[in-house]
Scaffold this active site. Structure first.
Site, PDB file in Angstrom:
ATOM      1  N   PHE A 220       0.789  -1.334  -0.023  1.00 25.90           N
ATOM      2  CA  PHE A 220       0.287   0.031   0.047  1.00 25.90           C
ATOM      3  C   PHE A 220       0.786   1.211   0.113  1.00 25.90           C
ATOM      4  CE2 PHE A 220      -3.166  -3.219   1.798  1.00 25.90           C
ATOM      5  CZ  PHE A 220      -3.913  -2.884   0.728  1.00 25.90           C
ATOM      6  N   HIS A 309      -7.827  -2.093 -11.533  1.00 21.90           N
ATOM      7  CA  HIS A 309      -7.282  -1.540 -10.275  1.00 21.90           C
ATOM      8  C   HIS A 309      -5.773  -2.639  -9.949  1.00 21.90           C
ATOM      9  CE1 HIS A 309      -6.201  -1.107  -6.172  1.00 21.90           C
ATOM     10  NE2 HIS A 309      -6.856  -2.206  -5.702  1.00 21.90           N
ATOM     11  N   ASN A 342      -0.005  -0.212  -4.332  1.00 18.03           N
ATOM     12  CA  ASN A 342      -1.786   0.055  -4.254  1.00 18.03           C
ATOM     13  C   ASN A 342      -2.005   0.871  -3.383  1.00 18.03           C
ATOM     14  OD1 ASN A 342      -4.366  -0.348  -3.639  1.00 18.03           O
ATOM     15  ND2 ASN A 342      -3.920  -2.727  -3.443  1.00 18.03           N
TER      16      ASN A 342
HETATM   17  C1  LIG Z   1       1.989 -10.913  -2.588  1.00 14.85           C
HETATM   18  C2  LIG Z   1       2.598 -11.376  -3.925  1.00 14.85           C
HETATM   19  C3  LIG Z   1       3.220 -10.157  -4.463  1.00 14.85           C
HETATM   20  C4  LIG Z   1       3.582 -12.591  -3.880  1.00 14.85           C
HETATM   21  O1  LIG Z   1       4.059 -12.821  -5.202  1.00 14.85           O
HETATM   22  P1  LIG Z   1       3.667 -14.317  -5.743  1.00 14.85           P
HETATM   23  O2  LIG Z   1       2.464 -14.858  -5.341  1.00 14.85           O
HETATM   24  O3  LIG Z   1       4.132 -14.469  -7.006  1.00 14.85           O
HETATM   25  O4  LIG Z   1       4.876 -15.081  -4.726  1.00 14.85           O
HETATM   26  P2  LIG Z   1       4.896 -16.315  -3.921  1.00 14.85           P
HETATM   27  O5  LIG Z   1       3.661 -17.346  -4.118  1.00 14.85           O
HETATM   28  O6  LIG Z   1       6.264 -16.822  -3.693  1.00 14.85           O
HETATM   29  O7  LIG Z   1       4.483 -15.430  -2.485  1.00 14.85           O
HETATM   30  C5  LIG Z   1       5.596 -14.792  -1.789  1.00 14.85           C
HETATM   31  C6  LIG Z   1       5.132 -14.842  -0.520  1.00 14.85           C
HETATM   32  O8  LIG Z   1       3.986 -13.799  -0.317  1.00 14.85           O
HETATM   33  C7  LIG Z   1       3.126 -14.551   0.600  1.00 14.85           C
HETATM   34  N1  LIG Z   1       1.543 -14.293   0.443  1.00 14.85           N
HETATM   35  C8  LIG Z   1       0.911 -14.054  -0.674  1.00 14.85           C
HETATM   36  N2  LIG Z   1      -0.151 -13.730  -0.579  1.00 14.85           N
HETATM   37  C9  LIG Z   1      -0.390 -13.342   0.753  1.00 14.85           C
HETATM   38  C10 LIG Z   1      -1.494 -12.841   1.439  1.00 14.85           C
HETATM   39  N3  LIG Z   1      -2.685 -12.707   0.830  1.00 14.85           N
HETATM   40  N4  LIG Z   1      -1.276 -12.693   2.885  1.00 14.85           N
HETATM   41  C11 LIG Z   1      -0.106 -12.890   3.235  1.00 14.85           C
HETATM   42  N5  LIG Z   1       0.954 -13.439   2.622  1.00 14.85           N
HETATM   43  C12 LIG Z   1       0.762 -13.674   1.183  1.00 14.85           C
HETATM   44  C13 LIG Z   1       3.059 -16.150   0.411  1.00 14.85           C
HETATM   45  O9  LIG Z   1       2.763 -16.787   1.528  1.00 14.85           O
HETATM   46  C14 LIG Z   1       4.658 -15.838   0.025  1.00 14.85           C
HETATM   47  O10 LIG Z   1       5.055 -16.176   1.652  1.00 14.85           O
HETATM   48  P3  LIG Z   1       6.690 -17.001   1.990  1.00 14.85           P
HETATM   49  O11 LIG Z   1       7.643 -16.393   0.796  1.00 14.85           O
HETATM   50  O12 LIG Z   1       7.026 -16.958   3.174  1.00 14.85           O
HETATM   51  O13 LIG Z   1       6.189 -18.386   1.446  1.00 14.85           O
HETATM   52  C15 LIG Z   1       1.251 -11.786  -4.967  1.00 14.85           C
HETATM   53  O14 LIG Z   1       0.672 -12.940  -4.408  1.00 14.85           O
HETATM   54  C16 LIG Z   1       0.299 -10.878  -4.884  1.00 14.85           C
HETATM   55  O15 LIG Z   1       0.385  -9.689  -5.593  1.00 14.85           O
HETATM   56  N6  LIG Z   1      -0.934 -11.090  -4.394  1.00 14.85           N
HETATM   57  C17 LIG Z   1      -2.139 -10.416  -4.363  1.00 14.85           C
HETATM   58  C18 LIG Z   1      -1.998  -9.449  -3.176  1.00 14.85           C
HETATM   59  C19 LIG Z   1      -3.523  -9.155  -2.929  1.00 14.85           C
HETATM   60  O16 LIG Z   1      -4.315  -9.804  -2.731  1.00 14.85           O
HETATM   61  N7  LIG Z   1      -3.853  -7.631  -3.328  1.00 14.85           N
HETATM   62  C20 LIG Z   1      -5.061  -6.894  -2.838  1.00 14.85           C
HETATM   63  C21 LIG Z   1      -4.988  -6.149  -1.806  1.00 14.85           C
HETATM   64  S1  LIG Z   1      -6.396  -5.569  -1.236  1.00 14.85           S
HETATM   65  C22 LIG Z   1      -7.250  -4.525  -2.530  1.00 14.85           C
HETATM   66  O17 LIG Z   1      -6.551  -4.072  -3.330  1.00 14.85           O
HETATM   67  C23 LIG Z   1      -8.516  -4.020  -2.018  1.00 14.85           C
HETATM   68  C24 LIG Z   1      -8.643  -3.306  -0.833  1.00 14.85           C
HETATM   69  O18 LIG Z   1      -8.000  -3.123  -0.048  1.00 14.85           O
HETATM   70  O19 LIG Z   1      -9.838  -2.790  -0.607  1.00 14.85           O
END
Ligand SMILES: CC(C)(COP(=O)(O)OP(=O)(O)OC[C@H]1O[C@@H](n2cnc3c(N)ncnc32)[C@H](O)[C@@H]1OP(=O)(O)O)[C@@H](O)C(=O)NCCC(=O)NCCSC(=O)CC(=O)O
Length: 397
Positions: A220, A309, A342
């Site tokens: 964020f 978004h 974000n």
């Molecule tokens: C976080 C990422 C950049 C990670 O990249 P990858 O998935 O390619 O990599 P990866 O699978 O090796 O994951 C890397 C590490 O991130 C962690 N990870 C992934 N998703 C997670 C989550 N939701 N909560 C906590 N940790 C998380 C994994 O467990 C891993 O931990 P470890 O390495 O320890 O195993 C991606 O997953 C991503 O962009 N996710 C989407 C994020 C999201 O949901 N955004 C929406 C925000 S809310 C929004 O926008 C709306 C709002 O707020 O209203």
């Protein structure tokens, strides 16, 4: 009511409504001055929160930052501000009052800076704004940021204000849809949409067992976006950049626990499950098919322009995959994610602005005529808006 009276009411109603579709007539954005490189953030965050001993969490934040697709973010919260409010690092401290004090001033001020640019881009006097829609997740007071913004800008006392609180990342999409309804149902209306988000309300130190906070710390950023919306543009001053052809909202069933936000004594806590990219990826095509069916326009996804978004890199990857989008179709979203992170509801306005800049650099014949705005947030809620670019809309930008 007699038929003559009914006819008269019908005539009044027609006269009150706009003839044409609502359109984006100006866009402006703003960020706080402090810029943080994503590569430096894990060191910074664990140092300023005195958490260097949590080495596993620091390694996790470093991994997420590297995969985030983010190069830098802007933040209102500086080290000096944190030194003056050391309890912001402790999620159990009663720090909400202090956070709200800071946000109540900073959120509308950032919005005023974005709105001034949107108004200059629009080209008409501020006093001709008739409606204001303000969206933020930092609002916890009334009168709220909309009232303060109206004062800062010198809006007319007759401006009709609407405040959207805690819509999170779909706040920008919701505001644009409401602006479309207001502009089309009130002849001559000029709606200022202002979204303003600063992460200070949700800044905490890391804690074992709380991976949501680590994810949020990686994603964020702070920013404000403003848009002027109106129908029946008055030339030559007003130019419709994007016409708003259709708008809808969809809720993904069974997903209410997958993105959530709540205000408590220590600020705002949030939860973002790791199912979010898959849930959104699995739902977007249905929203798009329904939208274009309703319009009676046949659309090939690769023939559209896209303002998605950028909630996270993986969300964009999933959408690109399920829709079979060519490389570069989500370039505006990826660029904004990279340069700003974000910024919750505000982000989609930055993407629209970036799209507008990219379209100016294209030949008119190469620029897609139809496009889509999509935003996602708690619910999980999906906002979909179909945009149309009128011929010549990019000239003079
Ligand atoms: C976080 C990422 C950049 C990670 O990249 P990858 O998935 O390619 O990599 P990866 O699978 O090796 O994951 C890397 C590490 O991130 C962690 N990870 C992934 N998703 C997670 C989550 N939701 N909560 C906590 N940790 C998380 C994994 O467990 C891993 O931990 P470890 O390495 O320890 O195993 C991606 O997953 C991503 O962009 N996710 C989407 C994020 C999201 O949901 N955004 C929406 C925000 S809310 C929004 O926008 C709306 C709002 O707020 O209203």
């Amino acid at each position: 009511m007699g038929s003559a009276a009914a006819a008269a009411v019908g005539e009044i109603r027609r006269a009150q409504r706009a003839d044409g579709p609502a359109a984006v007539l100006g866009i402006g954005t703003a960020n706080p001055p402090t810029c943080m490189a994503q590569d430096d953030y894990p060191d910074y965050y664990f140092r300023v929160t005195n958490s260097e001993h949590l080495t596993d969490l620091k390694a996790k934040l470093t991994r997420i930052c590297k995969k985030s697709g983010i190069k830098q973010r802007f933040m209102h919260l500086t080290e000096d501000l944190l030194a003056a409010n050391p309890d912001f690092t402790d999620r159990t401290s009663a720090s909400l009052d202090a956070r709200v004090d800071i946000a109540s001033a900073a959120v509308p001020e950032l919005a005023a800076s974005a709105a001034a640019k949107a108004i200059a881009d629009w080209g008409r006097p501020t006093t001709e704004i008739t409606h204001l829609i303000f969206s933020t997740y930092s609002g916890a007071r009334a009168p709220s940021a909309d009232r303060r913004l109206a004062s800062l800008l010198g809006l007319s006392p007759t401006v009709s204000r609407t405040m959207l609180n805690l819509h999170g990342c779909y706040g920008g999409g919701r505001s644009l849809q409401l602006a479309k309804e207001l502009a089309e149902n009130n002849r001559g209306a000029r709606v200022l949409v202002a979204c303003s988000e600063i992460t200070l309300i949700a800044f905490y130190g890391p804690k074992d067992g709380c991976p949501d906070n680590i994810l949020g710390q990686a994603l964020f950023g702070d920013g404000s976006g403003a848009v002027i919306v109106g129908a029946d543009p008055v030339g030559p001053v007003e130019r419709p950049l994007f016409e708003m052809a259709f708008a809808s909202q969809t809720t993904i069933p069974g997903s209410e626990d997958d993105i959530s936000m709540e205000i408590n004594k220590g600020g705002m806590a949030y939860h973002i499950s790791n199912k979010v990219p898959r849930l959104i990826g699995g739902s977007v095509e249905r929203c798009l098919i329904d939208a274009f069916d309703a319009l009676g326009v046949s659309a090939k996804w690769n023939d559209l322009f896209w303002a998605i978004h950028p909630g996270g890199r993986a969300i964009l990857d999933h959408i690109e995959e399920v829709l079979g989008l060519d490389d570069g179709k989500l370039a505006a979203s990826r660029h904004v994610l990279s340069e700003f992170g974000n910024m919750s509801g505000t982000t989609v306005i930055f993407v629209l602005d970036e799209l507008r800049r990219r379209r100016v650099a294209m030949l008119e014949s190469e620029a897609p005529e139809w496009g889509v705005v999509m935003a996602f947030g708690p619910g999980i809620t999906i906002e979909t808006m179909v945009l149309h670019t009128p011929a010549g809309s990019l000239e003079g930008n």
